[in-house]
Design an enzyme around this catalytic site. Structure first.
Site, short mmCIF file in Angstrom:
data_model
loop_
_atom_site.label_atom_id
_atom_site.label_comp_id
_atom_site.label_asym_id
_atom_site.label_seq_id
_atom_site.Cartn_x
_atom_site.Cartn_y
_atom_site.Cartn_z
N HIS A 40 0.82 -1.21 0.00
CA HIS A 40 0.00 0.00 0.00
C HIS A 40 0.86 1.26 0.00
O HIS A 40 2.02 1.25 0.41
CB HIS A 40 -0.93 0.00 1.20
CG HIS A 40 -2.02 -1.02 1.09
ND1 HIS A 40 -2.92 -1.25 2.11
CD2 HIS A 40 -2.36 -1.87 0.09
CE1 HIS A 40 -3.77 -2.19 1.74
NE2 HIS A 40 -3.44 -2.60 0.52
N GLU A 45 0.83 3.96 1.86
CA GLU A 45 1.31 4.41 3.16
C GLU A 45 2.57 3.65 3.57
O GLU A 45 3.56 4.23 4.03
CB GLU A 45 0.25 4.22 4.25
CG GLU A 45 -1.09 4.82 3.95
CD GLU A 45 -2.05 3.81 3.29
OE1 GLU A 45 -1.74 3.31 2.18
OE2 GLU A 45 -3.10 3.56 3.86
N CYS A 52 -5.62 1.02 5.94
CA CYS A 52 -6.09 -0.29 6.41
C CYS A 52 -5.43 -0.61 7.75
O CYS A 52 -4.50 0.08 8.18
CB CYS A 52 -5.78 -1.37 5.38
SG CYS A 52 -4.03 -1.82 5.30
N CYS A 89 -1.48 -1.19 7.44
CA CYS A 89 -0.74 0.07 7.32
C CYS A 89 -0.79 0.87 8.61
O CYS A 89 0.19 1.51 8.99
CB CYS A 89 -1.27 0.89 6.14
SG CYS A 89 -0.82 0.19 4.53
#
Length: 164
Positions: A82, A84, A108, A111
């Site tokens: 992801h 992040e 999420c 993360c």
């Protein structure tokens, strides 16, 4: 002689950093979701950026981009990193303690763990389209417990356009 005044229509720090997060997301090759992230110091310096994609060495042509499949290994989910997490991993300057993360989609739960462990203290997010998902609920519960602030970006309605 008339004194010149400074421009009044310049973009705010939030517009600037969210714009960079969104622009970073445009680097993603994911056909469904493009998420970008930008990590900023307390004195408004960009420290790192990231977007969602496969890890280094994992070909965009060989790994799946599907959202659904008969088996999880036929989908993107076990493979994609992801935005992040990529922004955290891309940083090479030491500690991220006390920094702010701008991200185009609320993080999420996976993360969120990395955000907390990295010492990021504030999240400014744009979309929260999965607000009622178990992952999102878990994220907010962990952020609240760890004292990490999260605020939704307030869109200004201003159009930013680049000619490249």
């Amino acid at each position: 002689m008339e004194k010149m005044r400074k421009r009044e229509d310049y973009i705010s720090w939030d517009e600037y950093f969210m714009g960079i997060a969104q622009l970073s997301g445009m680097r993603s090759k994911d056909p469904n979701t493009q998420v970008g992230a930008c990590i900023v110091s307390s004195d408004n310096k960009i420290l790192s950026m990231g977007y969602n994609g496969f890890p280094l060495g994992c070909s965009d042509e060989e790994f799946p981009w599907e959202r659904e499949g008969d088996q999880i290994l036929e989908t993107k989910y076990p493979f994609v990193t992801h935005g992040e997490l990529n922004a955290i991993l891309n940083y090479r300057g030491g500690s991220l303690e006390g920094t702010k993360l701008y991200v185009s989609l609320f993080p999420c739960n996976e993360c969120t763990k990395a955000i907390i462990q990295a010492g990021i203290k504030t999240i400014v997010y744009d979309s929260d389209k999965y607000a009622f998902s178990p992952s999102n609920i878990a994220s907010k519960r962990m952020l609240d417990a760890a004292g990490v602030a999260y605020v939704q970006y307030r869109r200004t309605g201003r159009k930013l356009e680049l000619e490249v």
